[in-house]
Design an enzyme around this catalytic site. Sequence first.
Site, PDB file in Angstrom:
ATOM      1  N   ARG A 189      56.500 -53.959  32.992  1.00 45.68           N
ATOM      2  CA  ARG A 189      56.242 -54.825  31.841  1.00 45.68           C
ATOM      3  C   ARG A 189      57.263 -55.945  31.770  1.00 45.68           C
ATOM      4  O   ARG A 189      58.413 -55.772  32.157  1.00 45.68           O
ATOM      5  CB  ARG A 189      56.442 -54.016  30.563  1.00 45.68           C
ATOM      6  CG  ARG A 189      55.262 -53.323  30.039  1.00 45.68           C
ATOM      7  CD  ARG A 189      55.643 -52.611  28.744  1.00 45.68           C
ATOM      8  NE  ARG A 189      55.015 -53.262  27.612  1.00 45.68           N
ATOM      9  CZ  ARG A 189      53.734 -53.109  27.312  1.00 45.68           C
ATOM     10  NH1 ARG A 189      52.957 -52.345  28.038  1.00 45.68           N
ATOM     11  NH2 ARG A 189      53.208 -53.720  26.272  1.00 45.68           N
ATOM     12  N   LYS A 213      52.463 -55.909  20.057  1.00 47.77           N
ATOM     13  CA  LYS A 213      51.597 -56.474  19.032  1.00 47.77           C
ATOM     14  C   LYS A 213      51.889 -55.859  17.671  1.00 47.77           C
ATOM     15  O   LYS A 213      51.795 -56.526  16.646  1.00 47.77           O
ATOM     16  CB  LYS A 213      50.130 -56.214  19.405  1.00 47.77           C
ATOM     17  CG  LYS A 213      49.584 -57.254  20.367  1.00 47.77           C
ATOM     18  CD  LYS A 213      48.143 -56.969  20.734  1.00 47.77           C
ATOM     19  CE  LYS A 213      48.038 -55.904  21.771  1.00 47.77           C
ATOM     20  NZ  LYS A 213      46.712 -55.721  22.350  1.00 47.77           N
ATOM     21  N   GLU A 219      43.146 -55.120  24.384  1.00 46.17           N
ATOM     22  CA  GLU A 219      42.528 -54.527  23.207  1.00 46.17           C
ATOM     23  C   GLU A 219      42.534 -55.610  22.129  1.00 46.17           C
ATOM     24  O   GLU A 219      43.588 -56.189  21.851  1.00 46.17           O
ATOM     25  CB  GLU A 219      43.341 -53.309  22.737  1.00 46.17           C
ATOM     26  CG  GLU A 219      42.656 -52.626  21.579  1.00 46.17           C
ATOM     27  CD  GLU A 219      43.411 -51.414  21.031  1.00 46.17           C
ATOM     28  OE1 GLU A 219      44.456 -51.045  21.581  1.00 46.17           O
ATOM     29  OE2 GLU A 219      42.918 -50.869  20.022  1.00 46.17           O
TER      30      GLU A 219
HETATM   31  P1  ATP Z   1      51.115 -54.252  23.123  1.00 43.65           P
HETATM   32  O1  ATP Z   1      52.034 -53.091  23.195  1.00 43.65           O
HETATM   33  O2  ATP Z   1      51.818 -55.554  22.958  1.00 43.65           O
HETATM   34  O3  ATP Z   1      50.023 -54.051  22.140  1.00 43.65           O
HETATM   35  P2  ATP Z   1      49.331 -53.485  25.132  1.00 43.65           P
HETATM   36  O4  ATP Z   1      49.695 -53.116  26.507  1.00 43.65           O
HETATM   37  O5  ATP Z   1      48.925 -52.410  24.193  1.00 43.65           O
HETATM   38  O6  ATP Z   1      50.483 -54.361  24.554  1.00 43.65           O
HETATM   39  P3  ATP Z   1      46.762 -54.528  25.699  1.00 43.65           P
HETATM   40  O7  ATP Z   1      45.939 -55.418  24.865  1.00 43.65           O
HETATM   41  O8  ATP Z   1      46.307 -53.146  25.885  1.00 43.65           O
HETATM   42  O9  ATP Z   1      48.218 -54.568  25.096  1.00 43.65           O
HETATM   43  O10 ATP Z   1      47.105 -55.184  27.097  1.00 43.65           O
HETATM   44  C1  ATP Z   1      46.220 -55.884  27.933  1.00 43.65           C
HETATM   45  C2  ATP Z   1      46.858 -55.991  29.290  1.00 43.65           C
HETATM   46  O11 ATP Z   1      48.073 -56.724  29.226  1.00 43.65           O
HETATM   47  C3  ATP Z   1      47.191 -54.629  29.841  1.00 43.65           C
HETATM   48  O12 ATP Z   1      46.745 -54.549  31.174  1.00 43.65           O
HETATM   49  C4  ATP Z   1      48.682 -54.552  29.727  1.00 43.65           C
HETATM   50  O13 ATP Z   1      49.199 -53.759  30.738  1.00 43.65           O
HETATM   51  C5  ATP Z   1      49.108 -55.998  29.844  1.00 43.65           C
HETATM   52  N1  ATP Z   1      50.372 -56.219  29.148  1.00 43.65           N
HETATM   53  C6  ATP Z   1      50.620 -56.051  27.836  1.00 43.65           C
HETATM   54  N2  ATP Z   1      51.909 -56.284  27.547  1.00 43.65           N
HETATM   55  C7  ATP Z   1      52.513 -56.621  28.710  1.00 43.65           C
HETATM   56  C8  ATP Z   1      53.851 -56.993  29.075  1.00 43.65           C
HETATM   57  N3  ATP Z   1      54.821 -57.040  28.175  1.00 43.65           N
HETATM   58  N4  ATP Z   1      54.083 -57.282  30.370  1.00 43.65           N
HETATM   59  C9  ATP Z   1      53.113 -57.230  31.276  1.00 43.65           C
HETATM   60  N5  ATP Z   1      51.833 -56.897  31.009  1.00 43.65           N
HETATM   61  C10 ATP Z   1      51.532 -56.590  29.738  1.00 43.65           C
HETATM   62 MG    MG Z   2      47.770 -51.522  23.004  1.00 43.28          MG
END
Ligand code: ATP
Ligand code: MG
Length: 553
Positions: free
Chosen positions: A257, A267, A32
Amino acid sequence: MVEHTSNFIKNIIKEDLESGKRDKVVTRFPPEPNGYLHIGHAKSIVLNFDLADDFHGKTNLRFDDTNPLKEDTEFVESIKEDVKWLGYDWDGLFFASDYFDTMYEKAVLLINKNLAYVDDLSADEIREYRGTLTEPGKESPFRNRSVEENLELFTRMRNGEFGNGEKVLRAKIDMSSPNINLRDPVMYRIAHATHHNTGDKWCIYPMYSFAHPLEDAIEGVTHSICTIEFEDQRPLYNWFIEKCEMESQPQQIEFGRLNVTNTVMSKRKLKQLVDEGFVDGWDDPRMPTISGLRRRGYTPEAIRTFCRELGVAKTTGTVDSRMLDHFVREDLKLKVPRTMGIIKPLKVVITNYPEDQVEMLDAEINPENPEMGTRQIPFSREIYIEQDDFMEDPPKKYFRLFPGNEVRLKHAYFIKCEDVIKDSDGNIIEIHCTYDPETKSGTGFTGRKVKGTIHWVDAKHAVPAEFRLYEPLILDDVVNEDEEAVEKTFLDLVNPQSLEILQGFVEPNMKEVKVQDKFQFFRHGYFNVDPKHTTSDHLVFNLIVSLKSSFKL
Ligand code: ATP
Ligand code: MG
């Protein structure tokens, strides 16, 4: 093509190909664009791209931009840059917002199939009606609206006739399902907001759980890899794929994760650190963002190796940040020049060295990689050494410089401390030494031995340089373990001493360096030329990692 090590997802894909369930592999990385990528994302990037690579498949970069309130083109650009820098080329570049028309049509299809309805309950009421893990939910009084009424209301939602939050579109599934995700989840909400890609075309936006499966299906993704918290959403994911009559049937697979010690990963928290001024931007070298790691001096190779060596687990795990440090040392060891830099200077005058003489000494650029050749270092009567390499009253077993003691200057001569010069307040201003011309490095001198070898730079030719030394940003090892429990406290755990700035000196040939060049400073560690603060007359080095670690793999 390199074959990457096995993991459970790779095994699933292999079986799918062998059994004929699939005839190709398409993965995607779906960030995102609401912030900068971090090391957790790197894990997902490496996993998705490596899997496709192993099976001659394809990987798309898809921006999951369904929330106009948080998303921005700045983030889109930084994400593209970071994925490329990590060493990956996407096959397709897509935006979820490009599919808004199809999503809308599919929502209408569900209404027509009496599988979706417009609900007037407020967000709070919906939450209340949803029930809990132990209690079933309650049906909304608007659940049994006719198809015609739902179609009309949904059209009016789209046309902007209602305010934010006045109505939502919900899937009609099962309010008593043991899986709360299936209790009539919201599919569309009203948000009168300008979208970074579609502008003001829409005032209704699809929710993640409805949008994501459709995005995957539209792109022909075969294996949709996501993090473990989406496990309970898998039945919903499959429900939308089936009921929306999608041609392609992606399969969701979850993995654990990545969390890393002494940092935060979400983020939202990273944004808070930026917004509240704890760090100087998303690319601050203390941040676990890809741009921060890049500016600090970590290499894509080290980050990729780190992500691969961690393997792929089904549960969330916290990894010691020193493991990443280990891989960056391994990567830089043979690649980068070694040089001498003085971080806390102390002047030494070599009183028996001729006043106007300057000699050039030969030194290997990297003794572990002789192919890198040699460099020339000037040596003359005045040099700088580290303050820490001199003690007036040393404890036992101190082998560096102290009155009457002799040490080796790396690549140069033995010097012996003869005198300590102080100001009227008793502060040491400089040290007077003598050198022994017989002991020149490389001449095979064996007359006597000294126990200490210290580094130095020639004072007359030294180039001033700033050194930025870093410590972990977060004092506690495992802030990430329990996101909720630390919610109130993570800002309290920010290390007030995470950055130390010192003014020192480097060898004269460092005048030529470019930003992002990396070096090993003898006895200090690996450093990167900072791209933000370095100017043509001000060199700034970021400490990437020190030379040694107590961490064993
Ligand atoms: P955040 O909570 O940091 O915003 P998010 O999962 O909301 O992380 P996205 O931009 O939606 O962030 O994530 C893009 C991809 O990266 C998704 O497929 C997510 O599963 C993966 N991802 C994000 N954070 C991690 C992590 N800590 N370990 C492994 N994969 C991750
Ligand atoms: Mg997110």
